[in-house]
Design an enzyme around this catalytic site. Sequence first.
Site, PDB file in Angstrom:
ATOM      1  N   GLU A 139      -3.971  -4.088  -0.037  1.00 41.35           N
ATOM      2  CA  GLU A 139      -2.641  -3.485   0.533  1.00 41.35           C
ATOM      3  C   GLU A 139      -3.192  -3.156   1.991  1.00 41.35           C
ATOM      4  OE1 GLU A 139      -1.800   0.714   0.797  1.00 41.35           O
ATOM      5  OE2 GLU A 139      -2.949   1.118  -0.930  1.00 41.35           O
ATOM      6  N   VAL A 171       1.255   0.235  -1.965  1.00 42.68           N
ATOM      7  CA  VAL A 171       1.067  -0.277  -3.291  1.00 42.68           C
ATOM      8  C   VAL A 171       2.411  -0.852  -4.016  1.00 42.68           C
ATOM      9  CG1 VAL A 171       0.492   0.321  -5.789  1.00 42.68           C
ATOM     10  CG2 VAL A 171      -0.783   1.405  -3.910  1.00 42.68           C
ATOM     11  N   ALA A 195       7.703   5.154  -5.176  1.00 42.04           N
ATOM     12  CA  ALA A 195       7.990   3.950  -5.511  1.00 42.04           C
ATOM     13  C   ALA A 195       7.162   3.249  -6.157  1.00 42.04           C
ATOM     14  CB  ALA A 195       8.844   3.136  -4.572  1.00 42.04           C
ATOM     15  N   LYS A 212      -3.573   9.567  -5.825  1.00 41.34           N
ATOM     16  CA  LYS A 212      -3.905  10.419  -4.689  1.00 41.34           C
ATOM     17  C   LYS A 212      -4.060  12.001  -5.116  1.00 41.34           C
ATOM     18  CE  LYS A 212      -1.043   8.359  -2.511  1.00 41.34           C
ATOM     19  NZ  LYS A 212       0.249   8.195  -1.671  1.00 41.34           N
TER      20      LYS A 212
HETATM   21  N1  PSU Z   1      -3.849   6.108  -0.883  1.00 45.27           N
HETATM   22  C1  PSU Z   1      -4.694   6.291  -0.042  1.00 45.27           C
HETATM   23  N2  PSU Z   1      -4.315   5.935   1.301  1.00 45.27           N
HETATM   24  C2  PSU Z   1      -2.937   5.441   1.267  1.00 45.27           C
HETATM   25  C3  PSU Z   1      -2.035   5.524   0.290  1.00 45.27           C
HETATM   26  C4  PSU Z   1      -2.683   5.550  -0.888  1.00 45.27           C
HETATM   27  O1  PSU Z   1      -5.819   6.618  -0.163  1.00 45.27           O
HETATM   28  O2  PSU Z   1      -2.583   5.166   2.476  1.00 45.27           O
HETATM   29  C5  PSU Z   1      -0.662   4.742   0.498  1.00 45.27           C
HETATM   30  C6  PSU Z   1      -0.591   3.552  -0.368  1.00 45.27           C
HETATM   31  O3  PSU Z   1      -0.173   2.288   0.375  1.00 45.27           O
HETATM   32  C7  PSU Z   1       0.329   4.178  -1.430  1.00 45.27           C
HETATM   33  C8  PSU Z   1       1.262   4.933  -0.340  1.00 45.27           C
HETATM   34  O4  PSU Z   1       1.275   3.171  -2.003  1.00 45.27           O
HETATM   35  O5  PSU Z   1       0.464   5.613   0.145  1.00 45.27           O
HETATM   36  C9  PSU Z   1       2.143   6.045  -1.069  1.00 45.27           C
HETATM   37  O6  PSU Z   1       3.154   6.357  -0.260  1.00 45.27           O
HETATM   38  P1  PSU Z   1       4.470   7.095  -1.026  1.00 45.27           P
HETATM   39  O7  PSU Z   1       4.101   8.264  -1.497  1.00 45.27           O
HETATM   40  O8  PSU Z   1       5.528   7.461   0.275  1.00 45.27           O
HETATM   41  O9  PSU Z   1       5.043   6.082  -1.858  1.00 45.27           O
END
Ligand code: PSU
Length: 303
Positions: free
Chosen positions: A28, A109, A142, A160
């Site tokens: 990604e 992701v 998402a 995370k």
């Molecule tokens: N995990 C990390 N760093 C990141 C992300 C995840 O260590 O930058 C990013 C990924 O791209 C993941 C996104 O899909 O954060 C999730 O964001 P949201 O909670 O807005 O869907």
Amino acid sequence: MSAHPLHPRSTAEIDAARQRGGALVALESSVLAQGLLPPFNREAATRMMRAVTDAGATPVITAIVRGVPAFGLDDDALERFLARDGVRKVSARDLGIAVADGADGATTVAATLAMCALGSLEVFATGGIGGVHRDAPFDESADLVELARTPVIVTCAGAKSILDLPATLERLETLGVPVVGYGTDELPGFFSVSTGLRLTSRIDTPAGIAAAWRAHRALGRQSAMLVVQPPPADHAVPVEVVEAATAAALMAARDAGIRGAAVTPFLLADIQQRTQGRSVQANLALLENNARLAGQIAVALRA
Ligand code: PSU
Ligand code: MN
């Protein structure tokens, strides 16, 4: 009215790998343009690509580059993304709009999974997936929904640590996404090794993962398979340290009124500062580790 012409682009190296039937691993770009601050994002890109290559596969960073769905970044694009120069965060919902706008977009992701479907990629490495946020009704990444409907093997260190991990695991169960422990019986805690959340399956070899994947696909399952492994022990951060930083970051986000897509990048940046770089070292090590495993799995799928 005519349909928007879509011309996905691959680098020459990735085209060549496809032609010879080589193993490919998607990476990604949101972790580079939003997740990690310079200079660590460059280190992450370098270490992940090298780990995939060393495993015998070809890395494929996905992104929207000036409105074009891109498989692999040329040097110019990579530099813009690492400089975070006008690069928007693109989740699944944002893909079409980023293309129509001619924008630079770094794929989360969720969006990378959509790119995998577009580019017939079967293996994808990331750090940690998004999931159910803590004390935030209906803030659910998402990533979960796209994992439910995109058949791709995703290697990661769990979700995370800023998230509600038990709730995230429950949602993955509901959505029919298998979560397989690689060398572990529990969900890893992203920056930390342990969460105490038991998994229902464990497989310890790339060949074993490949066999489970083939069965999953032969049964017509359309969901992803999450392969989770803990961060390397020598870089992992104790769970108390992560939790203290997370609690403070969540409070800061609330005070600053951060909402929507900005929440995750805000929390990650805030925790980076509060842990004085310890979390960054863990993040880099686990990204590399997951990229290596994805490369090994992609190669095993060719056997
Ligand atoms: N995990 C990390 N760093 C990141 C992300 C995840 O260590 O930058 C990013 C990924 O791209 C993941 C996104 O899909 O954060 C999730 O964001 P949201 O909670 O807005 O869907
Ligand atoms: Mn959200």
